[in-house]
Scaffold this active site. Structure first.
Site, PDB file in Angstrom:
ATOM      1  N   ARG A 165      -2.341  -6.183  -7.961  1.00  0.00           N
ATOM      2  CA  ARG A 165      -1.232  -7.114  -7.708  1.00  0.00           C
ATOM      3  C   ARG A 165      -1.167  -8.204  -8.765  1.00  0.00           C
ATOM      4  O   ARG A 165      -0.111  -8.640  -9.160  1.00  0.00           O
ATOM      5  CB  ARG A 165      -1.382  -7.770  -6.333  1.00  0.00           C
ATOM      6  CG  ARG A 165      -1.066  -6.833  -5.190  1.00  0.00           C
ATOM      7  CD  ARG A 165      -1.501  -7.415  -3.894  1.00  0.00           C
ATOM      8  NE  ARG A 165      -2.930  -7.713  -3.968  1.00  0.00           N
ATOM      9  CZ  ARG A 165      -3.669  -8.060  -2.930  1.00  0.00           C
ATOM     10  NH1 ARG A 165      -3.117  -8.188  -1.751  1.00  0.00           N
ATOM     11  NH2 ARG A 165      -4.954  -8.298  -3.059  1.00  0.00           N
TER      12      ARG A 165
ATOM     13  N   SER B  15      -2.890  -7.536   3.357  1.00  0.00           N
ATOM     14  CA  SER B  15      -3.209  -7.371   4.786  1.00  0.00           C
ATOM     15  C   SER B  15      -3.572  -8.718   5.406  1.00  0.00           C
ATOM     16  O   SER B  15      -3.235  -8.980   6.568  1.00  0.00           O
ATOM     17  CB  SER B  15      -4.375  -6.393   4.957  1.00  0.00           C
ATOM     18  OG  SER B  15      -4.031  -5.139   4.445  1.00  0.00           O
TER      19      SER B  15
ATOM     20  N   LYS C  34     -15.678  -7.803   4.161  1.00  0.00           N
ATOM     21  CA  LYS C  34     -14.662  -8.045   5.195  1.00  0.00           C
ATOM     22  C   LYS C  34     -15.075  -7.494   6.551  1.00  0.00           C
ATOM     23  O   LYS C  34     -14.297  -7.509   7.499  1.00  0.00           O
ATOM     24  CB  LYS C  34     -13.339  -7.368   4.788  1.00  0.00           C
ATOM     25  CG  LYS C  34     -12.771  -7.827   3.472  1.00  0.00           C
ATOM     26  CD  LYS C  34     -11.475  -7.048   3.164  1.00  0.00           C
ATOM     27  CE  LYS C  34     -10.904  -7.412   1.803  1.00  0.00           C
ATOM     28  NZ  LYS C  34      -9.808  -6.487   1.404  1.00  0.00           N
TER      29      LYS C  34
ATOM     30  N   HIS D  27       0.842  -1.207   0.000  1.00  0.00           N
ATOM     31  CA  HIS D  27       0.000   0.000   0.000  1.00  0.00           C
ATOM     32  C   HIS D  27       0.879   1.259   0.000  1.00  0.00           C
ATOM     33  O   HIS D  27       0.616   2.212  -0.734  1.00  0.00           O
ATOM     34  CB  HIS D  27      -0.876   0.054   1.262  1.00  0.00           C
ATOM     35  CG  HIS D  27      -1.922  -1.014   1.360  1.00  0.00           C
ATOM     36  ND1 HIS D  27      -2.141  -1.736   2.509  1.00  0.00           N
ATOM     37  CD2 HIS D  27      -2.839  -1.471   0.469  1.00  0.00           C
ATOM     38  CE1 HIS D  27      -3.149  -2.570   2.323  1.00  0.00           C
ATOM     39  NE2 HIS D  27      -3.579  -2.444   1.091  1.00  0.00           N
TER      40      HIS D  27
HETATM   41  O1  PNS Z   1      -8.914  -2.842   0.331  1.00  0.00           O
HETATM   42  P1  PNS Z   1     -10.235  -3.308  -0.208  1.00  0.00           P
HETATM   43  O2  PNS Z   1     -10.988  -4.142   0.815  1.00  0.00           O
HETATM   44  O3  PNS Z   1     -10.116  -4.016  -1.532  1.00  0.00           O
HETATM   45  O4  PNS Z   1     -11.095  -1.963  -0.474  1.00  0.00           O
HETATM   46  C1  PNS Z   1     -12.417  -2.049  -0.971  1.00  0.00           C
HETATM   47  C2  PNS Z   1     -13.150  -0.730  -0.678  1.00  0.00           C
HETATM   48  C3  PNS Z   1     -13.200  -0.462   0.816  1.00  0.00           C
HETATM   49  C4  PNS Z   1     -12.449   0.408  -1.399  1.00  0.00           C
HETATM   50  C5  PNS Z   1     -14.613  -0.885  -1.247  1.00  0.00           C
HETATM   51  O5  PNS Z   1     -15.260  -1.962  -0.608  1.00  0.00           O
HETATM   52  C6  PNS Z   1     -15.428   0.398  -1.089  1.00  0.00           C
HETATM   53  O6  PNS Z   1     -15.310   1.291  -1.910  1.00  0.00           O
HETATM   54  N1  PNS Z   1     -16.249   0.468  -0.018  1.00  0.00           N
HETATM   55  C7  PNS Z   1     -17.120   1.626   0.252  1.00  0.00           C
HETATM   56  C8  PNS Z   1     -18.563   1.363  -0.205  1.00  0.00           C
HETATM   57  C9  PNS Z   1     -18.641   1.489  -1.715  1.00  0.00           C
HETATM   58  O7  PNS Z   1     -18.575   2.581  -2.245  1.00  0.00           O
HETATM   59  N2  PNS Z   1     -18.717   0.328  -2.421  1.00  0.00           N
HETATM   60  C10 PNS Z   1     -18.618   0.273  -3.887  1.00  0.00           C
HETATM   61  C11 PNS Z   1     -19.926   0.414  -4.583  1.00  0.00           C
HETATM   62  S1  PNS Z   1     -21.099  -0.851  -4.187  1.00  0.00           S
END
Ligand code: PNS
Length: 165
Positions: A92, A130, A41, A17
């Site tokens: 990745r 993570s 998660k 990150h």
């Molecule tokens: O590190 P990650 O878990 O891949 O990140 C995913 C994250 C947190 C960026 C994604 O789940 C997110 O944007 N969550 C906020 C809610 C949202 O806008 N979801 C996308 C449209 S349904």
């Protein structure tokens, strides 16, 4: 001023990150690293969103155009509030792409001014996640090749405090 957002769960922030943050920070005037909720998660967190935010703050303290925030809103809405035009995501492997492409398309549907830019992960961090960090921490493994050194002790203490429960 060009503002970009680097969103994620960051539970916890890894060297992978941090590598993306440093590379994205030179491309934009302002980069906001934002801890958001990933509903897949949500019940598997080690740190609370506020704790993750503080860990990131510790790590990026010396990067002048990088801010750290935490939000429980939709990412597309958050970007609108912050007047950001770009989301930065790290890739990745090809296996990341399918999910990331879907999120990029949803985010642009919700906020048509919002583009997603993908940065390929540096080869030396492609295996770092993570989840791997948490797994290794539970077994007491050396984390220095995986997370910024400033937060190694925080992770160790968090794992230890979980063992008491
Ligand atoms: O590190 P990650 O878990 O891949 O990140 C995913 C994250 C947190 C960026 C994604 O789940 C997110 O944007 N969550 C906020 C809610 C949202 O806008 N979801 C996308 C449209 S349904």
């Amino acid at each position: 001023m060009k503002t970009a957002i680097y969103p994620g769960s960051f539970d916890p922030i890894t060297l992978g990150h941090l590598n993306i943050i440093k590379r994205a920070a030179v491309c934009f005037d302002r980069l906001i690293v934002c801890v958001l909720v990933n509903s897949e998660k949500v019940n598997r967190g080690l740190f609370t969103p506020e704790e993750r935010t503080e860990l990131i703050r510790k790590v990026v303290a010396k990067l002048p155009n990088v801010e750290v925030d935490c939000s429980a809103t939709l990412l597309a809405e958050y970007a609108r509030q912050k007047k950001a035009c770009t989301l930065v995501k790290g890739l990745r492997a090809v296996s990341d792409y399918e999910n990331e492409l879907q999120m990029a398309l949803i985010n642009r549907k919700l906020n048509p001014r919002l583009e997603t830019m993908f940065l390929p992960s540096s080869a030396k961090y492609t295996y770092v996640s993570s989840s791997v960090v948490k797994e290794m921490a539970r077994y007491g493994a050396d984390l220095s090749d995986f997370v910024p050194r400033e937060i190694i002790e925080d992770i160790r203490q968090k794992i230890e405090s979980g063992r008491d429960r």
